[in-house]
Design a protein around this motif. Structure first.
Motif, PDB file in Angstrom:
ATOM      1  N   VAL A  95      57.742  72.729  40.112  1.00  0.00           N
ATOM      2  CA  VAL A  95      56.938  71.500  40.100  1.00  0.00           C
ATOM      3  C   VAL A  95      56.748  70.996  38.679  1.00  0.00           C
ATOM      4  O   VAL A  95      56.655  69.784  38.441  1.00  0.00           O
ATOM      5  CB  VAL A  95      55.579  71.720  40.790  1.00  0.00           C
ATOM      6  N   GLU A  96      56.717  71.909  37.718  1.00  0.00           N
ATOM      7  CA  GLU A  96      56.559  71.499  36.314  1.00  0.00           C
ATOM      8  C   GLU A  96      57.778  70.733  35.821  1.00  0.00           C
ATOM      9  O   GLU A  96      57.647  69.797  35.024  1.00  0.00           O
ATOM     10  CB  GLU A  96      56.308  72.726  35.431  1.00  0.00           C
ATOM     11  N   GLU A  97      58.959  71.122  36.281  1.00  0.00           N
ATOM     12  CA  GLU A  97      60.171  70.410  35.869  1.00  0.00           C
ATOM     13  C   GLU A  97      60.150  68.969  36.371  1.00  0.00           C
ATOM     14  O   GLU A  97      60.587  68.054  35.665  1.00  0.00           O
ATOM     15  CB  GLU A  97      61.408  71.156  36.388  1.00  0.00           C
ATOM     16  N   VAL A  98      59.650  68.768  37.560  1.00  0.00           N
ATOM     17  CA  VAL A  98      59.519  67.403  38.086  1.00  0.00           C
ATOM     18  C   VAL A  98      58.451  66.644  37.306  1.00  0.00           C
ATOM     19  O   VAL A  98      58.649  65.489  36.907  1.00  0.00           O
ATOM     20  CB  VAL A  98      59.168  67.433  39.584  1.00  0.00           C
ATOM     21  N   ALA A  99      57.327  67.303  37.063  1.00  0.00           N
ATOM     22  CA  ALA A  99      56.222  66.656  36.351  1.00  0.00           C
ATOM     23  C   ALA A  99      56.638  66.220  34.949  1.00  0.00           C
ATOM     24  O   ALA A  99      56.193  65.165  34.472  1.00  0.00           O
ATOM     25  CB  ALA A  99      55.025  67.601  36.274  1.00  0.00           C
ATOM     26  N   ASN A 100      57.482  66.978  34.292  1.00  0.00           N
ATOM     27  CA  ASN A 100      57.913  66.621  32.939  1.00  0.00           C
ATOM     28  C   ASN A 100      58.601  65.259  32.921  1.00  0.00           C
ATOM     29  O   ASN A 100      58.373  64.444  32.011  1.00  0.00           O
ATOM     30  CB  ASN A 100      58.862  67.685  32.387  1.00  0.00           C
ATOM     31  N   MET A 101      59.433  65.002  33.909  1.00  0.00           N
ATOM     32  CA  MET A 101      60.108  63.710  33.985  1.00  0.00           C
ATOM     33  C   MET A 101      59.103  62.587  34.218  1.00  0.00           C
ATOM     34  O   MET A 101      59.193  61.499  33.622  1.00  0.00           O
ATOM     35  CB  MET A 101      61.144  63.707  35.114  1.00  0.00           C
ATOM     36  N   VAL A 102      58.127  62.842  35.080  1.00  0.00           N
ATOM     37  CA  VAL A 102      57.125  61.824  35.389  1.00  0.00           C
ATOM     38  C   VAL A 102      56.292  61.492  34.153  1.00  0.00           C
ATOM     39  O   VAL A 102      56.041  60.314  33.856  1.00  0.00           O
ATOM     40  CB  VAL A 102      56.221  62.288  36.548  1.00  0.00           C
ATOM     41  N   VAL A 103      55.850  62.519  33.437  1.00  0.00           N
ATOM     42  CA  VAL A 103      55.034  62.289  32.249  1.00  0.00           C
ATOM     43  C   VAL A 103      55.811  61.458  31.223  1.00  0.00           C
ATOM     44  O   VAL A 103      55.275  60.520  30.618  1.00  0.00           O
ATOM     45  CB  VAL A 103      54.567  63.617  31.638  1.00  0.00           C
TER      46      VAL A 103
ATOM     47  N   PHE B 291      49.783  67.870  41.844  1.00  0.00           N
ATOM     48  CA  PHE B 291      48.879  68.570  40.928  1.00  0.00           C
ATOM     49  C   PHE B 291      49.566  68.814  39.587  1.00  0.00           C
ATOM     50  O   PHE B 291      48.948  68.643  38.528  1.00  0.00           O
ATOM     51  CB  PHE B 291      48.419  69.903  41.526  1.00  0.00           C
ATOM     52  N   ALA B 292      50.838  69.203  39.607  1.00  0.00           N
ATOM     53  CA  ALA B 292      51.567  69.429  38.358  1.00  0.00           C
ATOM     54  C   ALA B 292      51.664  68.154  37.530  1.00  0.00           C
ATOM     55  O   ALA B 292      51.554  68.184  36.294  1.00  0.00           O
ATOM     56  CB  ALA B 292      52.955  69.975  38.662  1.00  0.00           C
ATOM     57  N   ILE B 293      51.858  67.017  38.197  1.00  0.00           N
ATOM     58  CA  ILE B 293      51.907  65.740  37.487  1.00  0.00           C
ATOM     59  C   ILE B 293      50.549  65.432  36.864  1.00  0.00           C
ATOM     60  O   ILE B 293      50.461  65.032  35.694  1.00  0.00           O
ATOM     61  CB  ILE B 293      52.327  64.607  38.445  1.00  0.00           C
ATOM     62  N   ALA B 294      49.484  65.604  37.648  1.00  0.00           N
ATOM     63  CA  ALA B 294      48.142  65.344  37.129  1.00  0.00           C
ATOM     64  C   ALA B 294      47.855  66.216  35.908  1.00  0.00           C
ATOM     65  O   ALA B 294      47.308  65.747  34.901  1.00  0.00           O
ATOM     66  CB  ALA B 294      47.102  65.589  38.220  1.00  0.00           C
TER      67      ALA B 294
END
Length: 264
Positions: free
Chosen positions: A230-238, A21-24
């Motif tokens: 989860v936001e820290e992981v999502a930042n890398m993905v984005v 969800f954080a990635i989305a």
């Protein structure tokens, strides 16, 4: 740096909660049209409502499908025939002693964590090749490099994702399509938070204390000495999905808080 993914479609599997969800949300914030996926109508509706509450102008679609099955993968591809970005995030974990893991569990973990990404990547690669642009990301784990003895079957699937992402990246050399793996360390996702909450309740201690004790005992090499968000992981993905990351492919991008004791 401003990441702009306007007019890009992103399919994020297992995206009703946690890291998915954080990635989305992160991709939607960057302007991408996002497709949420979960196994039930209720879960995907709740996730869509939450995403639109945070980002009212976001373009959000949903697909209900169990991606542990070939039928579920086919259903998603029928609903979304092409995508610019594919995030293979759906996954399961469960601590269990090796001697107690039956064949069915090994197969279930492999089907969910590995074959879901294999099937969807195979389906979406031709369209990405045709457009000479695409991003495929496998959400692996530091457990793919340092196999956790408490859940060897999970670690096996995360190592498999690293092999697939690297091999697929090489097979797409020169096409404009990049493939990477992102390796979170211990992360405070919904599932992990529930896990620690249950353990804390059973032992009569605060959840925060339980998390600290887990890091100290089971991930002592952690440099940040805490769970990631989860936001820290999502930042890398984005970032890995962006135009700015066009020279990053075939990589294992760690967001592990320094748990893996390796420079490379």
């Amino acid at each position: 740096m401003k990441i702009d993914l306007t007019n890009k479609r992103a399919v994020v599997t297992g995206s009703t909660l946690g890291i998915g969800f954080a990635i989305a949300k992160g991709l939607a914030e960057a302007g991408a049209d996002v497709v949420l996926n979960g196994r039930s109508e209720a879960s995907v509706k709740k996730a869509k409502d939450a995403l639109l509450a945070a980002l009212p102008k976001a373009k959000v679609d949903t697909v209900v499908a169990d991606l542990a099955t070939a039928e579920g993968a086919d259903a998603l591809v029928r609903a979304v025939p092409e995508t610019d970005i594919l995030i293979n995030n759906v996954g399961i974990f469960e601590p269990k002693p090796f001697e107690e893991i039956p064949d069915a569990d090994w197969q279930r973990f492999f089907d969910t964590n590995v074959m879901s990404g294999v099937r969807l990547s195979r389906a979406y690669v031709p369209g990405m090749r045709k457009k000479s642009w695409g991003r495929i990301i496998f959400i692996s784990s530091e457990s793919g490099l340092q196999i956790p003895v408490e859940m060897i079957h999970y670690g096996m699937t995360k190592t498999a994702q690293l092999a697939i992402s690297r091999g697929l990246a090489e097979s797409l050399a020169g096409t404009g399509v990049t493939v990477n793996a992102v390796l979170p360390g211990p992360t405070r996702s919904d599932g992990v938070s529930d896990f620690f909450g249950k353990m804390a309740k059973e032992q009569g201690v605060a959840q925060e204390q339980m998390e600290k004790e887990f890091i100290a005992q089971h991930r002592p090499s952690s440099i940040i000495k805490r769970l990631a968000t989860v936001e820290e992981v999502a930042n890398m993905v984005v970032y890995a999905c962006s135009q700015q990351a066009s020279a990053t492919t075939g990589a294992a991008l760690r967001v592990d808080g320094g748990v893996v004791r390796s420079i490379a």
